[in-house]
Design an enzyme around this catalytic site. Structure first.
Site, PDB file in Angstrom:
ATOM      1  N   ASP A 174       0.808  -1.233   0.000  1.00 38.31           N
ATOM      2  CA  ASP A 174       0.000   0.000   0.000  1.00 38.31           C
ATOM      3  C   ASP A 174       0.837   1.277   0.000  1.00 38.31           C
ATOM      4  OD1 ASP A 174      -2.190  -1.711   0.143  1.00 38.31           O
ATOM      5  OD2 ASP A 174      -2.193  -1.674   2.332  1.00 38.31           O
ATOM      6  N   LYS A 190       1.711   2.173  -5.088  1.00 37.41           N
ATOM      7  CA  LYS A 190       2.233   1.637  -6.361  1.00 37.41           C
ATOM      8  C   LYS A 190       1.294   1.947  -7.521  1.00 37.41           C
ATOM      9  CE  LYS A 190       2.341  -2.419  -4.337  1.00 37.41           C
ATOM     10  NZ  LYS A 190       2.097  -2.041  -2.933  1.00 37.41           N
ATOM     11  N   GLY A 200      -4.561  -4.289  -3.794  1.00 31.88           N
ATOM     12  CA  GLY A 200      -5.557  -3.251  -4.075  1.00 31.88           C
ATOM     13  C   GLY A 200      -4.772  -2.019  -4.455  1.00 31.88           C
ATOM     14  N   HIS A 201      -4.741  -1.702  -5.735  1.00 35.09           N
ATOM     15  CA  HIS A 201      -3.950  -0.572  -6.226  1.00 35.09           C
ATOM     16  C   HIS A 201      -4.901   0.558  -6.635  1.00 35.09           C
ATOM     17  CE1 HIS A 201      -0.307  -3.386  -7.221  1.00 35.09           C
ATOM     18  NE2 HIS A 201      -0.665  -3.417  -5.963  1.00 35.09           N
ATOM     19  N   GLN A 261       2.014  -6.005  -3.211  1.00 31.36           N
ATOM     20  CA  GLN A 261       2.449  -6.124  -1.822  1.00 31.36           C
ATOM     21  C   GLN A 261       3.744  -5.303  -1.611  1.00 31.36           C
ATOM     22  OE1 GLN A 261       1.464  -9.473  -3.406  1.00 31.36           O
ATOM     23  NE2 GLN A 261      -0.456  -8.503  -2.902  1.00 31.36           N
TER      24      GLN A 261
HETATM   25  P1  GDP Z   1      -0.801   0.333  -3.485  1.00 31.50           P
HETATM   26  O1  GDP Z   1      -1.384  -0.948  -3.036  1.00 31.50           O
HETATM   27  O2  GDP Z   1       0.672   0.416  -3.249  1.00 31.50           O
HETATM   28  O3  GDP Z   1      -1.160   0.672  -4.913  1.00 31.50           O
HETATM   29  O4  GDP Z   1      -1.450   1.457  -2.574  1.00 31.50           O
HETATM   30  P2  GDP Z   1      -3.012   1.590  -2.174  1.00 31.50           P
HETATM   31  O5  GDP Z   1      -3.741   2.107  -3.346  1.00 31.50           O
HETATM   32  O6  GDP Z   1      -3.492   0.352  -1.530  1.00 31.50           O
HETATM   33  O7  GDP Z   1      -2.915   2.642  -1.000  1.00 31.50           O
HETATM   34  C1  GDP Z   1      -2.422   3.920  -1.206  1.00 31.50           C
HETATM   35  C2  GDP Z   1      -3.528   4.917  -0.831  1.00 31.50           C
HETATM   36  O8  GDP Z   1      -2.974   6.206  -0.721  1.00 31.50           O
HETATM   37  C3  GDP Z   1      -4.607   5.030  -1.898  1.00 31.50           C
HETATM   38  O9  GDP Z   1      -5.801   5.385  -1.249  1.00 31.50           O
HETATM   39  C4  GDP Z   1      -4.093   6.156  -2.778  1.00 31.50           C
HETATM   40  O10 GDP Z   1      -5.161   6.816  -3.465  1.00 31.50           O
HETATM   41  C5  GDP Z   1      -3.468   7.061  -1.752  1.00 31.50           C
HETATM   42  N1  GDP Z   1      -2.285   7.818  -2.186  1.00 31.50           N
HETATM   43  C6  GDP Z   1      -1.285   7.451  -3.028  1.00 31.50           C
HETATM   44  N2  GDP Z   1      -0.317   8.391  -3.045  1.00 31.50           N
HETATM   45  C7  GDP Z   1      -0.714   9.361  -2.197  1.00 31.50           C
HETATM   46  C8  GDP Z   1      -0.128  10.588  -1.758  1.00 31.50           C
HETATM   47  O11 GDP Z   1       0.970  10.969  -2.129  1.00 31.50           O
HETATM   48  N3  GDP Z   1      -0.839  11.329  -0.849  1.00 31.50           N
HETATM   49  C9  GDP Z   1      -2.061  10.936  -0.378  1.00 31.50           C
HETATM   50  N4  GDP Z   1      -2.671  11.705   0.500  1.00 31.50           N
HETATM   51  N5  GDP Z   1      -2.637   9.777  -0.776  1.00 31.50           N
HETATM   52  C10 GDP Z   1      -1.963   9.004  -1.648  1.00 31.50           C
HETATM   53  P1  IMO Z   2      -0.933  -4.171  -2.247  1.00 34.50           P
HETATM   54  O1  IMO Z   2      -0.463  -4.701  -3.589  1.00 34.50           O
HETATM   55  C1  IMO Z   2      -1.030  -4.655   2.077  1.00 34.50           C
HETATM   56  C2  IMO Z   2      -1.084  -8.751   3.624  1.00 34.50           C
HETATM   57  C3  IMO Z   2      -2.338  -9.231   4.305  1.00 34.50           C
HETATM   58  C4  IMO Z   2      -1.744 -10.218   5.289  1.00 34.50           C
HETATM   59  C5  IMO Z   2      -0.600 -10.848   4.496  1.00 34.50           C
HETATM   60  C6  IMO Z   2      -0.955 -12.160   3.816  1.00 34.50           C
HETATM   61  O2  IMO Z   2      -2.225  -3.460  -2.288  1.00 34.50           O
HETATM   62  O3  IMO Z   2       0.168  -3.415  -1.599  1.00 34.50           O
HETATM   63  P2  IMO Z   2      -2.459 -12.836   1.735  1.00 34.50           P
HETATM   64  O4  IMO Z   2      -3.888 -12.537   1.428  1.00 34.50           O
HETATM   65  O5  IMO Z   2      -1.503 -12.359   0.716  1.00 34.50           O
HETATM   66  O6  IMO Z   2      -2.249 -14.279   2.088  1.00 34.50           O
HETATM   67  O7  IMO Z   2      -2.171 -12.023   3.101  1.00 34.50           O
HETATM   68  O8  IMO Z   2      -0.256  -9.884   3.501  1.00 34.50           O
HETATM   69  N1  IMO Z   2      -1.292  -8.221   2.262  1.00 34.50           N
HETATM   70  C7  IMO Z   2      -1.230  -6.921   1.940  1.00 34.50           C
HETATM   71  N2  IMO Z   2      -1.056  -5.838   2.712  1.00 34.50           N
HETATM   72  N3  IMO Z   2      -1.132  -4.513   0.742  1.00 34.50           N
HETATM   73  C8  IMO Z   2      -1.270  -5.593  -0.059  1.00 34.50           C
HETATM   74  O9  IMO Z   2      -1.221  -5.510  -1.410  1.00 34.50           O
HETATM   75  C9  IMO Z   2      -1.374  -6.867   0.537  1.00 34.50           C
HETATM   76  N4  IMO Z   2      -1.545  -8.119   0.060  1.00 34.50           N
HETATM   77  C10 IMO Z   2      -1.478  -8.932   1.118  1.00 34.50           C
HETATM   78  O10 IMO Z   2      -2.991  -8.170   4.962  1.00 34.50           O
HETATM   79  O11 IMO Z   2      -1.170  -9.544   6.384  1.00 34.50           O
HETATM   80 MG    MG Z   3      -2.912  -1.639  -1.791  1.00 36.85          MG
END
Ligand code: GDP
Ligand code: IMO
Ligand code: MG
Length: 422
Positions: free
Chosen positions: A13, A16, A40-41, A222
């Protein structure tokens, strides 16, 4: 031509999705190399937020190809839902998305076994996303898996039934109760939809594209601290999230590696169980969660929040061979009087800068360095020079400590809220 790799350096998270989407105009192909719908991107543009689980984050850019690589585990039901959620006509999505025949399928039984395994573990559960990731990779390694290319086989249904029987026996052995039809819902319809997509030998395709000087960006899911080998085992996911995973997950040679972009948040978060030395369980942690909207993009769970962990960041940079650092969510810390960075750990009274093998069992006490915070709203800043001096000091400290330049700073969730630094 080389292939660039973009991946998370923390516990996932890191942002990415946002960064891949922002960079994708510079690339011809975006390729996911591991993980599955546990990811979840999030991508934000025109005030709309999209969350991708399986489809690479270049999908919103016209003329780009998005490859789901062989290292990915694909759930057809999630795939179908995702295709329907994009607001892009199906015919157009079919042009933009191609899928490796070697990617393994997540079967309904994998989700049952994921739930059963967590149930049995009780309080020591992993905190899995319950998407069936662990059991799908287990079957891949145990040579029981079914792959995307198998869906066109005449005996696909029998193949499915044979593996399902095995899963049902295992779940029964674990004393786990469930309703099979709940888990099968939407799965066969998803397989039908998959049959309409271009299923290819992606290793040949990608290598040909490299020879033709196409620009390729490998998108990780991840983060490094969730890597099956180098993460905080057993509190990890079941794939290699690190740069090495891009080569096995796509079928390209390490000799083709270009830049390795490592993404980290200006602080740290983690969802699920497992060690997190800099976790803040006080009101500051709560404040960061609120401002950063730190809730899981896949499961909605509140993310645990804490200060930046430099030993873990340096470890991740080393394992991945990061050539450039991208820092996200600097805007979230705006307004805090001071910010902290963990520079080493105290383990059994001894100070160390290394991530210990015993991470899960020893008490890893963070040693902090404090920095003055930045008070300004930075979310509309476009140039590095215009960022507050205190934030620049923070960035320069990280560069000095890691020896890697920070060349991108994200100041908001929108694709436009991105500051590039040379
Ligand atoms: P990922 O899994 O690495 O793609 O990240 P996620 O999408 O799960 O989580 C990142 C969260 O932060 C999402 O809600 C994005 O919309 C938000 N986000 C990404 N970059 C920034 C930033 O620079 N500032 C803020 N405030 N939110 C951001
Ligand atoms: P993105 O790509 C954050 C965590 C789960 C759990 C562990 C194992 O959005 O960054 P799994 O379902 O893979 O067997 O869970 O890894 N986890 C993540 N945490 N971002 C993710 O993906 C994750 N994918 C798995 O919460 O602790
Ligand atoms: Mg994510």
């Amino acid at each position: 031509m080389k292939i660039d790799i973009l991946l998370g350096l923390q516990w996932g998270d890191e942002g990415k999705g946002k960064i891949v989407d922002a960079l994708s105009p510079d690339y011809d192909i975006i390729a996911r190399f591991q993980g599955g719908p546990n990811a979840g991107h999030s991508i934000v543009f025109n005030n709309v937020k999209y969350i991708l689980h399986l489809i690479p984050s270049g999908i919103f850019r016209e003329g780009k190809l998005n490859l789901v690589g062989n290292g990915v585990v694909l759930d057809p039901a999630v795939f179908k839902q995702e295709v329907n959620s994009l607001g892009i006509p199906l015919e157009e999505i079919k042009k933009r998305v191609i899928i490796s025949k070697r990617a393994h399928l997540i079967l309904p039984g994998h989700r049952i076994l994921d739930a059963a395994s967590e149930h049995v573990k009780g309080s020591s559960k992993i905190g899995s996303t319950l998407k069936g990731i662990g059991p799908a990779y287990t079957d891949k390694a145990a040579r029981n898996g079914i792959r995307v290319g198998d869906i066109v086989r005449k005996d696909f249904k029998e193949l499915y039934k044979r593996v399902l029987e095995m899963h049902l026996r295992t779940a029964a052995g674990l004393g786990f109760e469930f309703n099979l039809s709940d888990y099968e819902e939407g799965w066969f319809e998803g397989v039908e939809l998959l049959r309409e997509f271009k299923l290819i030998n992606s290793e040949y395709f990608l290598n040909e594209m490299i020879r033709n000087n196409k620009k390729i960006l490998a998108e990780g899911a991840q983060g490094t601290m969730l890597d099956i080998d180098f993460g905080t085992y057993p509190y990890v996911t079941s794939s290699n999230t690190i740069s090495a995973g891009a080569f096995t997950g796509l079928g390209v040679s390490p000799a083709r590696a270009g830049e390795v972009f490592g993404i980290f948040k200006a602080y740290c978060t983690r969802v699920g169980s497992g060690p997190f030395p800099t976790e803040l369980t006080d009101e500051t942690g709560e404040e960061i969660r609120k401002r950063g909207v730190e809730f899981g993009a896949t499961t909605g769970r509140p993310r645990r929040c804490g200060w930046l962990d430099l030993p873990a960041l340096k470890y991740a940079i080393m394992i991945n061979g990061v050539t450039r650092l991208f820092m996200t969510k600097a805007d979230v810390l705006s307004g805090l009087g001071s910010v902290r960075v963990c520079t080493s750990y105290k383990i059994n009274g001894e100070e160390s800068e290394e991530v210990p093998f015993e991470y899960n069992v020893c008490k890893t006490e963070p040693v902090y360095r404090e920095f003055p915070g930045w008070q300004e709203d930075i979310s509309n800043i476009k140039k590095y020079d215009d960022l507050p001096e205190t934030l620049k000091k923070y960035v320069e400290f990280i560069e000095k400590e890691t020896g890697v330049p920070v060349t991108l700073i994200s100041v908001g969730s929108d694709r436009e809220q991105t500051v590039y630094k040379s």
